[in-house]
Design an enzyme around this catalytic site. Structure first.
Site, short mmCIF file in Angstrom:
data_model
loop_
_atom_site.label_atom_id
_atom_site.label_comp_id
_atom_site.label_asym_id
_atom_site.label_seq_id
_atom_site.Cartn_x
_atom_site.Cartn_y
_atom_site.Cartn_z
N SER A 195 0.79 -1.23 0.00
CA SER A 195 0.00 0.00 0.00
C SER A 195 0.82 1.27 0.00
O SER A 195 0.30 2.34 -0.34
CB SER A 195 -0.93 0.01 1.21
N HIS A 223 -5.35 -4.33 -1.17
CA HIS A 223 -5.29 -3.25 -2.17
C HIS A 223 -5.42 -3.77 -3.60
O HIS A 223 -5.26 -3.00 -4.56
CB HIS A 223 -3.99 -2.46 -2.00
N LYS A 251 -11.85 -0.83 0.62
CA LYS A 251 -11.00 -0.02 -0.27
C LYS A 251 -11.68 0.09 -1.63
O LYS A 251 -12.59 0.89 -1.80
CB LYS A 251 -9.60 -0.61 -0.31
#
Length: 399
Positions: A195, A223, A251
């Site tokens: 990330s 992610h 996310k």
């Protein structure tokens, strides 16, 4: 001898120390979580005043689905039909149709026999690693804090290998094999997309090394979920080789929560042994429904995301910035923490939210802006961001 009230807890001194080291952080509330928002009028926070709407370039809302009306509608329908909260641990009376539907969809997305939803990605990591109870864990040195904490909670012997370095992992496993006890259980754990550096773990090679030693492989797709078809694990056709897949719903999917996907025995074990699942109220049904709808919508946003990422990267590199990684996370590395903070402040004044990332989140000497373009950013917004970063860089002296 009795302790005096507050003995050993001088929190103001600790805060002053953070201030001196440039590490103190504050909250900056927004009135929305999409790619653009106004700073909330909260007099207790005294946020900067912008002449116009600010543009958010630092969120993990990569596909812009947190602000999608269809995702919001799914959440609203679940709130009305099922309730705003699960009301209890899922092993008590908190298991709902919304959870089961989401888990079937996640299992299909990840090519797994079954999936299990947790209240957060952090809970999924710490609960899963501890519940697996491995004898030895091999962990990438830049793994997310939730992985690091899960490793600590597990009580396993820990071997940290160099970031994304398969030779380092292979050497560490070979050395450990020389002194291994019979029947030791080994776990290799890594993020797929990192990330803060924006790079991707060499998962196929990691699986090769793990297979040589009979180790399990666990990959955190926080992610990557939604951004890649089936995550990086799915895109690289590694579903059959990765024993434990984790992900987050908060996310790219724009909701909240985390999950684990894998075999039927894995999920059955976790719902009985993962303390962060057993002893936590179930994921809120609206979040589950929102995430499931977002999974259906994600493919239509991916091309726009990658086009925006390429445009921002090309613009930054043309200015002379050092942009790391090769994914949708764009670390603009300036080195000095004060310079990174100064860039952050000047961008805020220009109505651009692109946060400075400093030690201890990243190593000393690698302070940076972490840019995360979204699929829903317009050309005009990207132009505005690039112009502001160029002007700020010249003012701060990093260009």
């Amino acid at each position: 001898m009795s302790l005096q009230h507050g003995h050993g807890f001088d929190l103001e001194a600790r805060l002053r120390e953070r201030e001196r080291n440039g590490l103190r952080r504050d909250l900056s509330p927004l009135d929305a979580v999409a790619g653009r928002a106004d700073v909330a009028a909260d007099p207790g926070c005294a946020p900067p005043e912008f002449d116009e709407e600010c543009v958010v370039f630092g969120a993990n809302n990569y596909l812009g689905l947190a602000g999608d009306e269809r995702v919001a509608a799914a959440a609203a329908a679940a709130a009305e039909d099922v309730g705003t909260g699960a009301g209890a641990s899922r092993l008590v009376v908190g298991d709902t149709v919304a959870h089961r539907s989401l888990e079937r969809r996640l299992a299909a997305e990840k090519g797994a026999e079954r999936a299990l939803a947790f209240s957060s990605g952090y809970a999924a990591n710490v609960g899963t690693i501890a519940a697996l109870d491995p004898d030895v864990i091999f962990s990438d040195e830049l793994n997310h804090a939730s992985i690091v904490d899960g490793v600590r909670f597990s009580g396993a012997d820990v071997v940290v290998y160099d970031h994304c370095d398969v030779d380092s992992l292979a050497d560490a496993m070979a050395r450990r094999a020389d002194a291994a006890s019979d029947g030791e259980s080994w776990l290799v754990v890594t993020d797929s997309v990192f990330s803060m550096d924006g790079d991707v773990a060499p998962l196929s090679a990691i699986c090769d090394v793990a297979d040589e030693h009979g180790a399990w492989t666990m990959v955190d797709e926080a992610h990557a979920t939604g951004v890649y078809d089936g995550g990086v694990v799915g895109e690289r056709d590694l579903t059959e080789r990765v024993d434990v897949q984790l992900g987050t719903l908060s996310k790219a999917l724009g909701a909240q929560g985390g999950f684990v996907a894998g075999s039927e025995p894995l999920v059955e074990h976790l719902l009985n042994a993962a303390r962060s699942f057993v002893f936590s109220t179930g994921l809120a049904p609206p979040a589950a429904a929102a995430a499931e709808r977002a999974l259906d919508l994600a493919p239509e946003r991916r091309d726009d995301l990658w086009a925006n990422v390429a445009r921002v990267r090309d613009g930054l590199e043309a200015m002379g910035y050092d942009v790391w990684g090769d994914t949708h996370v764009l670390p603009v590395v300036v080195g000095d923490r004060d310079a990174a903070v100064a860039l952050d402040e000047r961008l805020r004044e220009a109505g651009i939210l692109a946060p400075a990332i400093r030690p201890p989140t990243v190593p000393e000497g690698t302070s940076r802006l972490r840019l995360a373009p979204q699929a829903t950013h317009t050309d005009a917004e990207i132009d505005r961001c690039l112009a502001a970063i160029e002007e700020a860089g010249e003012e701060v002296g990093v260009l």
